[in-house]
Design a protein around this motif. Sequence first.
Motif, PDB file in Angstrom:
ATOM      1  N   GLY A   1       0.717  -1.079  -0.091  1.00  0.00           N
ATOM      2  CA  GLY A   1       0.067   0.104   0.007  1.00  0.00           C
ATOM      3  C   GLY A   1       0.814   1.266   0.052  1.00  0.00           C
TER       4      GLY A   1
ATOM      5  N   GLU B   1      -5.598  16.369   9.302  1.00  0.00           N
ATOM      6  CA  GLU B   1      -4.718  15.018   9.199  1.00  0.00           C
ATOM      7  C   GLU B   1      -3.622  15.402  10.032  1.00  0.00           C
ATOM      8  OE1 GLU B   1      -2.652  14.919   5.273  1.00  0.00           O
ATOM      9  OE2 GLU B   1      -3.890  12.784   5.157  1.00  0.00           O
TER      10      GLU B   1
ATOM     11  N   ILE C   1      -2.000  12.735  12.987  1.00  0.00           N
ATOM     12  CA  ILE C   1      -0.821  11.870  12.737  1.00  0.00           C
ATOM     13  C   ILE C   1       0.172  12.315  13.894  1.00  0.00           C
ATOM     14  CG2 ILE C   1       1.433  11.941  11.192  1.00  0.00           C
ATOM     15  CD1 ILE C   1      -0.344  12.506   8.778  1.00  0.00           C
TER      16      ILE C   1
ATOM     17  N   ARG D   1      -5.747   4.569   7.748  1.00  0.00           N
ATOM     18  CA  ARG D   1      -5.092   5.382   6.792  1.00  0.00           C
ATOM     19  C   ARG D   1      -4.047   6.500   7.459  1.00  0.00           C
ATOM     20  NH1 ARG D   1      -4.967   6.390   1.397  1.00  0.00           N
ATOM     21  NH2 ARG D   1      -4.822   4.214   1.560  1.00  0.00           N
TER      22      ARG D   1
ATOM     23  N   GLU E   1      -1.205   4.714   8.581  1.00  0.00           N
ATOM     24  CA  GLU E   1      -0.095   4.699   7.485  1.00  0.00           C
ATOM     25  C   GLU E   1       0.641   5.785   7.271  1.00  0.00           C
ATOM     26  OE1 GLU E   1      -1.719   1.462   4.158  1.00  0.00           O
ATOM     27  OE2 GLU E   1      -3.350   2.910   4.837  1.00  0.00           O
ATOM     28  N   LYS E   2      -0.153   6.937   7.318  1.00  0.00           N
ATOM     29  CA  LYS E   2       0.707   8.201   6.931  1.00  0.00           C
ATOM     30  C   LYS E   2       1.683   8.520   7.970  1.00  0.00           C
ATOM     31  CE  LYS E   2      -2.638  10.374   4.000  1.00  0.00           C
ATOM     32  NZ  LYS E   2      -2.610  11.427   2.967  1.00  0.00           N
ATOM     33  N   ALA E   3       1.431   7.897   9.282  1.00  0.00           N
ATOM     34  CA  ALA E   3       2.083   8.379  10.561  1.00  0.00           C
ATOM     35  C   ALA E   3       3.469   7.269  10.254  1.00  0.00           C
ATOM     36  CB  ALA E   3       1.381   8.177  11.738  1.00  0.00           C
ATOM     37  N   PHE E   4       3.332   6.110   9.862  1.00  0.00           N
ATOM     38  CA  PHE E   4       4.330   5.330  10.276  1.00  0.00           C
ATOM     39  C   PHE E   4       4.854   4.357   9.070  1.00  0.00           C
ATOM     40  CE2 PHE E   4       1.622   5.438  14.042  1.00  0.00           C
ATOM     41  CZ  PHE E   4       2.736   5.910  14.847  1.00  0.00           C
ATOM     42  N   ARG E   5       4.417   4.605   7.850  1.00  0.00           N
ATOM     43  CA  ARG E   5       5.030   3.915   6.590  1.00  0.00           C
ATOM     44  C   ARG E   5       6.214   4.467   6.128  1.00  0.00           C
ATOM     45  NH1 ARG E   5       2.524  -0.422   7.638  1.00  0.00           N
ATOM     46  NH2 ARG E   5       0.589  -0.916   7.001  1.00  0.00           N
TER      47      ARG E   5
ATOM     48  N   ILE F   1     -12.420  10.242   3.200  1.00  0.00           N
ATOM     49  CA  ILE F   1     -12.554   8.856   2.394  1.00  0.00           C
ATOM     50  C   ILE F   1     -12.694   9.194   0.686  1.00  0.00           C
ATOM     51  CG2 ILE F   1     -14.404   7.159   1.720  1.00  0.00           C
ATOM     52  CD1 ILE F   1     -15.005   7.235   4.802  1.00  0.00           C
TER      53      ILE F   1
ATOM     54  N   GLU G   1      -8.788  10.368   0.227  1.00  0.00           N
ATOM     55  CA  GLU G   1      -8.041   9.311   0.079  1.00  0.00           C
ATOM     56  C   GLU G   1      -8.339   8.123  -0.656  1.00  0.00           C
ATOM     57  OE1 GLU G   1      -4.775   9.215   1.611  1.00  0.00           O
ATOM     58  OE2 GLU G   1      -5.462  11.611   1.979  1.00  0.00           O
ATOM     59  N   GLU G   2      -9.396   8.190  -1.280  1.00  0.00           N
ATOM     60  CA  GLU G   2     -10.119   7.026  -2.244  1.00  0.00           C
ATOM     61  C   GLU G   2      -9.947   5.620  -1.251  1.00  0.00           C
ATOM     62  OE1 GLU G   2      -8.093   6.863  -6.007  1.00  0.00           O
ATOM     63  OE2 GLU G   2      -8.572   9.029  -6.310  1.00  0.00           O
ATOM     64  N   LEU G   3     -10.687   5.732   0.060  1.00  0.00           N
ATOM     65  CA  LEU G   3     -10.625   4.335   0.949  1.00  0.00           C
ATOM     66  C   LEU G   3     -11.865   3.729   0.461  1.00  0.00           C
ATOM     67  CD1 LEU G   3      -9.715   6.587   4.191  1.00  0.00           C
ATOM     68  CD2 LEU G   3      -8.140   5.362   2.792  1.00  0.00           C
ATOM     69  N   ALA G   4     -11.660   2.456   0.701  1.00  0.00           N
ATOM     70  CA  ALA G   4     -12.626   1.665   0.452  1.00  0.00           C
ATOM     71  C   ALA G   4     -13.447   1.322   1.928  1.00  0.00           C
ATOM     72  CB  ALA G   4     -12.237   0.131   0.028  1.00  0.00           C
TER      73      ALA G   4
END
Lengths: 447, 337
Positions: free
Chosen positions: B28, B49, B53, B81, B84-88, B233, B236-239
């Motif tokens: 991702g 956001e 984070i 999400r 993910e923004k915080a830790f990827r 949503i 970020e195009e979240l499902a």
Amino acid sequence: MATTDMLIDDVDSEAPALSKDLLRFITAGSVDDGKSTLIGRLLHDAQALMEDQIDALARASRRRGQEGLDLSYVTDGLQGEREQGITIDVAYRSFETARRRFIIADTPGHEQYTRNMVTGATNADVAVILVDACKYWLPQSRRHACVADTVGIRHLIVAVNKMDLIGYCQAAFEHIRDEFLDFAARLHFERVVFIPISALQGDMIVDRGANLPWYEGPTLLEALEEAEVPSAAYGSDQAPLRFPVQWVSRPGGPGRAGRRGYMGRIVSGSVAAGDEVVILPSGRVTHVEEIDTYDGVLARAHAPQSVTLHFEDDVDVARGDMIVATTQRPTLVNALEATICWLGSEPMSLRRRRYLIKHGTKTVAAVLSRPSYRLDITTLARDTEAATLVLNDIGRVTVRMQDALPWDPYAVNRATGAFIVIDALTNDTVAAGMIEGPVSDAGVVAS
Amino acid sequence: MKDNTVRKAEEKTVAVCDVSRRPQPAPGFRRKRLTVPDVAAWGTLEALESEAIHVLREVAGEFRNPVLLFSGGKDSVVLTRLAEKAFRPGRFPFALLHIDTGHNFPEVIAFRDRFVAGLGERLIVRSVEDSIRGGRVVLKSPIESRNASQSVTLLDTIAELGIDACIGGARRDEEKARAKERVFSFRDLFGEWDPRNQRPELWNLYNARVHDGQHMRVFPLSNWTELDVWRYIAREELAVPSLYFAHEREIVRRGPVLAPVSDLIRPAHGEASESLSVRFRTVGDMSCTCPVASRATTVGEIIAETAVARISERGATRLDDQASEASMELRKREGYF
């Protein structure tokens, strides 16, 4: 019935709303000034209340034998508050207009007003202070103004409420305004807007109403929509870089994906790839190799963005360190002069208690001195005889810390000039601190 | 599909999906060049956001053993999400935890498992059914709402795993009691929230200190609204689970609410069910979560509907909040999310 998880289609029609900015404001008023009614009125007239909430208001009003809507019930939430008819703590409400998104921190005005107001005010851009037109200019309102000033709010809106009860009298409004300005001249506000209102009748909140033809200024909502968001100034390129490191990322694995990243939020200024920066407290100088985010690499990042920094050298950086610009570097000192608001139920202890200071992402042990003065927030007189500070007191103390901290004056940067005091025994947050400057006898550890 | 979860009944261990064999960085993670955003044009979503984070990274930095409460609903999808923004590109410094009431909509559980498999993070599931079997929860009837019973299972899990922080997706705009809660909300030895004795929360300096046995609930979405969540949503195009979009469903009209017909809710005598185009605004316990009439089949249409909605998110969608004006407050005091 749909069986798949649907993804997104085109939502461009909504795009303009995405760029609305966000203003945080606090409302403060004394008991019975009608603050709950004011907020209820603001939300109601700005069409931020839903039908079921209005129905609940009508039910609550009827139960207490009132006709029509009592808008004050919008904000009173908890059972204890309804039983005692008071507001306990800070409540947060969001609403938006065509121009702006707002977050209200609503703080009650009873005896714990300083504690509550400080709690709501530290993140506020604007303070709305409610004055009861019938009572003229109360000591309470001076205290609210003084607390707002202490936590660094520079934009004040004074809403003179209950104008309906004094026949919308212009002279009375002007009298309150002049008295307030006399007092405010001794504080640091950059902008003070006075608005005559009636929360009950809805005059000058969202609609102008027909009762105040002599008043030509903005309505309350207009004043809030026009207010500048001062926190945006921290992101300007002129402000010096301040980046407290929150978390060190070590994803591992081969190649660039596995290198260490320093995660945090820029609290002041901006940083660009290639910039020379200093790591504090070590003083080590390095260069920014890359500014990374989940969405991709940035050439430059500004406050208040949350990003990940990668450095050219393999330097030692940990949570609690601060990355700063090479110019306008903060000094590192282990004793500071600070204004503190005491919020703990036990008085400030000068010896027995161990306190912790949380500043940025660093927590250090500290000792607090006897206050050099205690501020009388009604008269602004300085009491130099005070032995300590108790709940709701504001005073000046010297803070001596186990480790040196990089600091900025609170007046210059809220993020690097603020700290909280934690009681190491109970873990309670017992004070809010605002750094004024270094202690003359302490000496600078490094620069 | 490979089941990514392990239930307590099957295996005592906490470890779930074997991520050690996964290639790094985690799936991702995408990378593209961005233009420099103009700070002056920063909007509410960007501000919210960045704040969230910051909160998530503070949790990682301050707690020994945090978890992220994940229900499969829209708020937990947004929260994930943000994590993910915080830790990827690294992995999350916490596991996901789902308290399964056993009364979930099957679509949501299917979505949860698919979602977590794609995310590549660890999911721990604890179920209210187990608490019932173990005698920790006693229900008056098998079909009664298990919304409040979740608190028991959650607090037992917190004790079992030694959790010191639970990240949740609650928002202040949802309910009056939530509006008075801090971002870092302290819970005592009994998991109770004491609204009158909350720690002052100053600037973004969160006091995360707790003694053994106490814990913190952390709400990164505190300042978000239902509309912010849908806008995010979209951005970020979240499902999200299919229940959020309009679909035909059998319902019974009960006062202002449309109760969905299921094994748990059946038309009573004198009630007639009908088929209606509806969508859910919240997904929770199947016995008390109700849909609203809607024809919105896309996120864009949901945003348009939400922007002009005249009923609040929980207003006509929860049978349990209607019970008394203080229902949420009472549940929260007992350790609810």
